[in-house]
Write an enzyme that holds these catalytic residues in place. Structure first.
Site, PDB file in Angstrom:
ATOM      1  N   TYR A  21      14.682  22.894   7.793  1.00 41.74           N
ATOM      2  CA  TYR A  21      13.673  23.983   7.678  1.00 41.74           C
ATOM      3  C   TYR A  21      12.327  22.934   7.669  1.00 41.74           C
ATOM      4  O   TYR A  21      11.496  23.399   6.772  1.00 41.74           O
ATOM      5  CB  TYR A  21      13.825  24.656   6.296  1.00 41.74           C
ATOM      6  CG  TYR A  21      14.949  25.798   6.299  1.00 41.74           C
ATOM      7  CD1 TYR A  21      14.379  26.843   7.268  1.00 41.74           C
ATOM      8  CD2 TYR A  21      16.317  25.584   6.242  1.00 41.74           C
ATOM      9  CE1 TYR A  21      15.474  27.821   7.264  1.00 41.74           C
ATOM     10  CE2 TYR A  21      17.072  26.458   6.173  1.00 41.74           C
ATOM     11  CZ  TYR A  21      16.718  27.640   6.837  1.00 41.74           C
ATOM     12  OH  TYR A  21      17.756  28.635   7.073  1.00 41.74           O
ATOM     13  N   TYR A 152      21.858  33.549  -1.441  1.00 40.10           N
ATOM     14  CA  TYR A 152      21.869  32.788   0.051  1.00 40.10           C
ATOM     15  C   TYR A 152      23.141  32.532   0.367  1.00 40.10           C
ATOM     16  O   TYR A 152      24.100  32.263  -0.431  1.00 40.10           O
ATOM     17  CB  TYR A 152      21.248  31.563  -0.543  1.00 40.10           C
ATOM     18  CG  TYR A 152      21.236  30.607   0.810  1.00 40.10           C
ATOM     19  CD1 TYR A 152      20.398  30.636   2.039  1.00 40.10           C
ATOM     20  CD2 TYR A 152      22.353  29.380   0.908  1.00 40.10           C
ATOM     21  CE1 TYR A 152      20.560  29.877   3.043  1.00 40.10           C
ATOM     22  CE2 TYR A 152      22.496  28.758   2.130  1.00 40.10           C
ATOM     23  CZ  TYR A 152      21.612  28.947   3.190  1.00 40.10           C
ATOM     24  OH  TYR A 152      21.608  28.139   4.312  1.00 40.10           O
ATOM     25  N   ASP A 266      31.216  34.361  -2.488  1.00 44.55           N
ATOM     26  CA  ASP A 266      30.899  33.083  -1.769  1.00 44.55           C
ATOM     27  C   ASP A 266      30.676  32.000  -2.975  1.00 44.55           C
ATOM     28  O   ASP A 266      29.651  31.952  -3.805  1.00 44.55           O
ATOM     29  CB  ASP A 266      29.521  33.226  -1.365  1.00 44.55           C
ATOM     30  CG  ASP A 266      28.888  32.053  -0.531  1.00 44.55           C
ATOM     31  OD1 ASP A 266      29.259  30.953  -0.664  1.00 44.55           O
ATOM     32  OD2 ASP A 266      28.123  32.175   0.199  1.00 44.55           O
ATOM     33  N   LYS A 295      31.067  23.161   1.052  1.00 41.87           N
ATOM     34  CA  LYS A 295      30.456  22.089   0.296  1.00 41.87           C
ATOM     35  C   LYS A 295      31.387  21.034  -0.203  1.00 41.87           C
ATOM     36  O   LYS A 295      31.645  19.925   0.425  1.00 41.87           O
ATOM     37  CB  LYS A 295      29.477  22.697  -0.751  1.00 41.87           C
ATOM     38  CG  LYS A 295      28.240  23.396   0.128  1.00 41.87           C
ATOM     39  CD  LYS A 295      27.159  23.591  -0.674  1.00 41.87           C
ATOM     40  CE  LYS A 295      25.798  23.710   0.182  1.00 41.87           C
ATOM     41  NZ  LYS A 295      25.471  25.117   0.058  1.00 41.87           N
TER      42      LYS A 295
HETATM   43  C1  LIG Z   1      25.296  26.094   1.362  1.00 44.88           C
HETATM   44  C2  LIG Z   1      25.552  27.519   1.252  1.00 44.88           C
HETATM   45  C3  LIG Z   1      26.090  28.198   2.466  1.00 44.88           C
HETATM   46  C4  LIG Z   1      25.932  27.696   3.777  1.00 44.88           C
HETATM   47  O1  LIG Z   1      26.925  26.597   3.807  1.00 44.88           O
HETATM   48  P1  LIG Z   1      26.723  25.534   5.158  1.00 44.88           P
HETATM   49  O2  LIG Z   1      27.688  24.581   5.040  1.00 44.88           O
HETATM   50  O3  LIG Z   1      25.141  24.930   4.977  1.00 44.88           O
HETATM   51  O4  LIG Z   1      26.466  26.237   6.383  1.00 44.88           O
HETATM   52  C5  LIG Z   1      26.545  29.385   2.229  1.00 44.88           C
HETATM   53  N1  LIG Z   1      26.635  30.029   0.693  1.00 44.88           N
HETATM   54  C6  LIG Z   1      26.326  29.409  -0.140  1.00 44.88           C
HETATM   55  C7  LIG Z   1      26.400  29.848  -1.723  1.00 44.88           C
HETATM   56  C8  LIG Z   1      25.855  28.009  -0.084  1.00 44.88           C
HETATM   57  O5  LIG Z   1      25.523  27.307  -1.181  1.00 44.88           O
END
Ligand SMILES: *Cc1c(COP(=O)(O)O)cnc(C)c1O
Length: 446
Positions: A21, A152, A266, A295
């Protein structure tokens, strides 16, 4: 080798390599010379060198810090066997062992694992899976998702469509993103941890009730179009670092059940202990149908994510027209990444229960002085995450530099200066991080 004047790494990078970004002609980045434990060695564009505690754990990932011997060994050992093989028609021990361990520790009875190469792709797979699930149950018109504002979920197209519609990328791609159903942001909550570790949640209960009513009404109005509910449990990450009460997640579980929707949770940011539970879903005792992790999965060594599902979801996919989950990345279940993830999981299991509350207590104490700063509107801590929120956008380059001068690497965004340090960060270094955040905010935003 001495570098010729004017050809620093930062200046060669600028205009050549895109950063997240950031414009091609944006500020020059800091160059990483080395990384060890919780510390980075950085060179500023002007050549100044910094030793800094990584307050960001490389965006939630590096929970065991850098160059951890156990992770290095796992990578090396797998390197000596094989680094990558296709996953079509083949399998290998790192993938199978990791899947066994992930399904064993995940919240709820998880039975199947789909490996993806990044968090965004895992969300993409989860959303695709929800559509296939509904089609398999003869409800092919259920193709939209219910989610909450302030979320997000990643940068690919379907993932972007469930990010916050105002702060996300909806305005940048008008007419392209699928239109989803957005409930209001869940009311904020706060976890209060007492002297002897007892925990209780505080929130505006009336606001939660009102929010629940709004969610129920939306689900009723759109029930025939909805495939799943998608949500970050208890802590919203890159959408604003906001905390909500576990009751909100429980309500979403109920609503999903009432309307035949899958609950997609998520946990890409929240997984592996970060919020004070191994998975944030556990705060609510909620069993998701689909769980995304990423992550910290490999301790920040390699890009890997996974989608976990229940046997019910697995059976539905197997009964569906195509019988398979229609996805298959080239680097699916990369053996190096799976091997390191296995070693990372062992370290997480050994340490998070001590380290996360320890870091949380220190952040609570040492970020508290920020509440007295004039531009600070909120200070909050959940697990090993600390957030200082201002009443104006953060001057990112100035706060970054002010924190570096205090020995800490931090990367603020919007109105937030926040930290989720590696679990291995020592007490003294957590204090250093908190003091640097408070000091930098006080200096730059007086
Ligand atoms: C970072 C993140 C994503 C995306 O993961 P990437 O490995 O950057 O594609 C999706 N959901 C959440 C909650 C995140 O923190």
């Amino acid at each position: 080798m001495p570098e010729p004047a004017g050809s620093s790494l930062a200046s060669r990078d600028r205009g050549l390599v895109w950063h997240p970004y950031a414009p091609l002609d944006g500020p020059e980045p800091y160059a990483v010379e080395g990384a060890e434990g919780a510390r980075l060695t950085l060179t500023a564009p002007d050549g100044e060198r910094f030793e800094a505690v990584d307050a960001m754990a490389s965006w939630w990932c590096a929970v065991h810090g850098y160059r951890h011997p156990a992770l290095d060994d796992a990578a090396r050992a797998q390197l000596e066997r094989f680094s990558h093989v296709m996953f079509g028609g083949l399998t290998h021990a790192p993938a199978v062992e990791l899947a066994e361990r992930l399904t064993a520790i995940a919240p709820g009875p998880m039975a199947h694992v789909f490996y993806a190469d990044s968090g965004s792709v895992s969300v993409e797979v989860a959303l695709k899976l929800a559509l296939q699930y509904q089609a398999a149950r003869s409800r092919p018109r259920r193709q939209r998702f219910l989610t909450v504002r302030g979320g997000y979920h990643g940068d690919t197209f379907a993932a972007m469509s469930v990010c916050d519609p105002v702060d996300g990328m909806h305005a940048a791609f008008p007419g392209v993103l699928a239109s989803q159903v957005f409930a209001p942001r869940p009311p904020s909550a706060r976890l209060v941890v007492g002297e002897s570790g007892e925990e209780h949640w505080e929130t505006d209960e009336l606001a939660v009730e009102e929010w629940a009513g709004q969610v129920r009404a939306l689900a009723r109005a759109h029930t025939d179009e909805l495939a799943a509910i998608v949500v970050e449990p208890v802590l919203q990450g890159a959408g604003g670092m906001r905390v909500h009460h576990p009751d909100c997640l429980r309500l979403l579980r109920q609503v999903a059940d009432e309307h035949g929707l899958l609950l997609v949770v998520d946990e890409i940011a929240t997984g592996f202990g970060r919020t004070g539970r191994l998975f944030a879903s556990e705060w609510a005792d909620v069993r998701p149908d689909v769980l995304c992790v990423g992550k910290a999965l490999t301790g920040g060594y390699l890009s890997l994510a996974a989608v976990l599902t229940t046997s019910l979801v697995g059976e539905a996919i197997t009964r569906s027209q195509f019988r398979a989950l229609l996805h298959g990345p080239t680097f699916m279940a990369n053996p190096l990444a799976c091997a390191v993830a296995g070693a990372s999981l062992t370290l997480v299991e050994a340490g998070w229960k001590d380290d996360v509350p320890r870091i949380g207590r220190l952040l609570t104490t040492h970020l508290a002085p920020a509440t007295h700063l004039p531009r600070v509107v909120d200070v909050r801590v959940l697990g090993a995450v600390g957030v200082v929120q201002l009443d104006e956008p953060v001057d990112v380059p100035a706060v970054t530099l002010a924190a570096l001068r205090r020995g800490v690497w931090v990367r603020p965004f919007r109105d937030l200066v926040y930290t989720m340090p590696p679990y291995v960060t020592s007490d003294a270094d957590v204090r250093l991080v908190a003091d640097a955040l408070v000091g930098a905010v006080g200096e730059v935003h007086p």
